[in-house]
Write an enzyme that holds these catalytic residues in place. Structure first.
Site, PDB file in Angstrom:
ATOM      1  CE  LYS A   3     -34.951 -42.803  20.010  1.00  0.00           C
ATOM      2  NZ  LYS A   3     -35.908 -43.076  18.939  1.00  0.00           N
ATOM      3  CG  ASP A   9     -34.206 -49.191  25.693  1.00  0.00           C
ATOM      4  OD1 ASP A   9     -33.613 -48.097  25.613  1.00  0.00           O
ATOM      5  OD2 ASP A   9     -34.670 -49.790  24.695  1.00  0.00           O
ATOM      6  CD1 TRP A  59     -39.021 -48.808  20.802  1.00  0.00           C
ATOM      7  CD2 TRP A  59     -37.649 -50.101  19.602  1.00  0.00           C
ATOM      8  NE1 TRP A  59     -38.927 -48.278  19.544  1.00  0.00           N
ATOM      9  CE2 TRP A  59     -38.095 -49.032  18.785  1.00  0.00           C
ATOM     10  CE3 TRP A  59     -36.775 -51.050  19.062  1.00  0.00           C
ATOM     11  CZ2 TRP A  59     -37.701 -48.902  17.463  1.00  0.00           C
ATOM     12  CZ3 TRP A  59     -36.374 -50.914  17.736  1.00  0.00           C
ATOM     13  CH2 TRP A  59     -36.837 -49.850  16.954  1.00  0.00           C
TER      14      TRP A  59
END
Length: 366
Positions: A201, A177, A107
């Site tokens: 999440k 992030d 990511w």
């Protein structure tokens, strides 16, 4: 214990992931007639008083639980964390500046690639040569004092590593992030210029992206970009410039209420550490039967990644785990192996059950 009459599986999916059972039950009760309105929350106008209360309550709970200072805006956006990979450089990466990226996984790499489209990002550090099994030592990090920002990924879902402490970047805004570990522990928000996270999440269902941004950065943001991609557009309208994901924000608020009722982030953090320890202890005590991917000092409490001695044994493990009611233990498609994602909503009992299954599987397959 889990209510097995309702919960017939142990959900270790990496995302969308488990949601708290009390939250799901409350949503079920309110689904058709939301608090006397005669309509579902999904049918309410986002300009209505009933929804306005839901929206502002979710923001207030997030501010309180995360101890967000007053000089930060809280935004509810769409497009996932992946859209933030572009929005951040579009808003903040000026032609005369660079942006430093800490490369700890897939990511981070995706965010770096998007930044290339808008300016000049560079790698401050990378763990790629070690197959992203560790987190860089913050004492070794070097960046430019005139950088637009420094970007990191706080928890790496694919490789199972997590920053335990964050670098102090001084006057350079630190951008994080936090999609896979936001609200899993207390942090000092004031260390960051911008925090972003997909909700799916730890915060709620997919469809909502939370952005926490320092107000002075909004004043410096690029105005020569499309309206919907300006942070200022959403900050000035309380994230109501266009129709927000109303049901997702409602669920996010209820998840935050559930965290409050547990006792807050300190309690959640201890519980997450305990949950992960059950599984890591089996890995560490298996004499190599289970092979953990991440170095111990960099291990994630959210995503526990491991392999078995060979692929056939690994396939057998995953097949038997599925039959036993453990869902989502396959590793990411790009790396394979096994992964147990023990986010906030995964109960302690699920992690105990998995540790017992792993121990029994080892005994049966010596």
């Amino acid at each position: 214990m889990l209510k097995q009459s309702i919960r017939t599986v142990y959900n270790f999916n990496a995302g969308p992931s488990a949601l708290p059972l009390p939250v799901l039950e409350k949503a079920q009760q309110e689904l058709v007639n939301f608090r006397g309105t005669g309509m579902s929350i999904m049918e309410l106008s986002h300009r209505s008083k009933a929804y306005d209360e839901v929206h502002n309550d979710a923001i207030a709970r997030l501010r309180k639980l995360f101890s967000i200072p007053e000089n930060y805006e809280v935004l509810f956006l769409q497009g996932g964390a992946s859209l933030q990979f572009s929005m951040i450089p579009m808003n903040f990466l000026k032609p005369t500046q660079k942006a430093g990226y800490l490369m700890t996984g897939v990511w981070a790499e995706k965010a770096f690639d998007e930044a290339k489209l808008f300016g000049e990002p560079y790698e401050i550090a990378s763990t790629k040569e070690r197959n992203h099994n560790t987190i860089p030592n913050i004492k070794d990090l070097q960046y430019n004092e005139d950088d637009a920002y420094v970007h990191l990924t706080s928890n790496n879902t694919i490789y199972g590593t997590q920053w335990k402490e964050f670098p102090n970047t001084g006057n350079v805004p630190l951008v994080a992030d936090m999609s896979s570990d936001i609200m899993s522990k207390p942090i000092d928000v004031s260390k960051f210029g911008l925090i972003y996270a997909g909700a799916q999440k730890n915060l709620g269902p997919s469809g909502v992206t939370v952005v926490i941004i320092r107000k002075d950065l909004l004043e410096e943001a690029n105005s020569e970009i499309p309206t919907m991609l300006k942070y200022n557009t959403h900050a000035k309208s309380n994230s109501l410039y266009h129709t927000p994901p109303t049901f997702g924000i409602y669920m996010l608020g209820e998840v935050l209420r559930w965290i409050e009722e547990l006792g807050g982030l300190e309690v959640v953090a201890k519980q997450n550490e305990t949950k992960a320890k059950y599984i890591y202890d089996v890995i560490d005590g298996s004499n190599g039967f289970y092979i953990g991917h991440a170095e111990p000092a960099s291990r994630s409490y959210m995503n526990i990644t491991f392999r078995l001695a060979d692929e056939e044994l690994e396939k057998k493990f995953l097949a038997e785990a599925q039959e036993a009611g453990f869902v989502g233990l396959n590793g990411h498609r790009s790396v394979g192996g096994c992964r147990a994602s023990a986010y906030n909503s995964v109960p302690v009992e699920a992690c105990i059950a998995l540790s017992e299954f792993m121990t029994q599987f080892q005994e049966n397959n010596r």
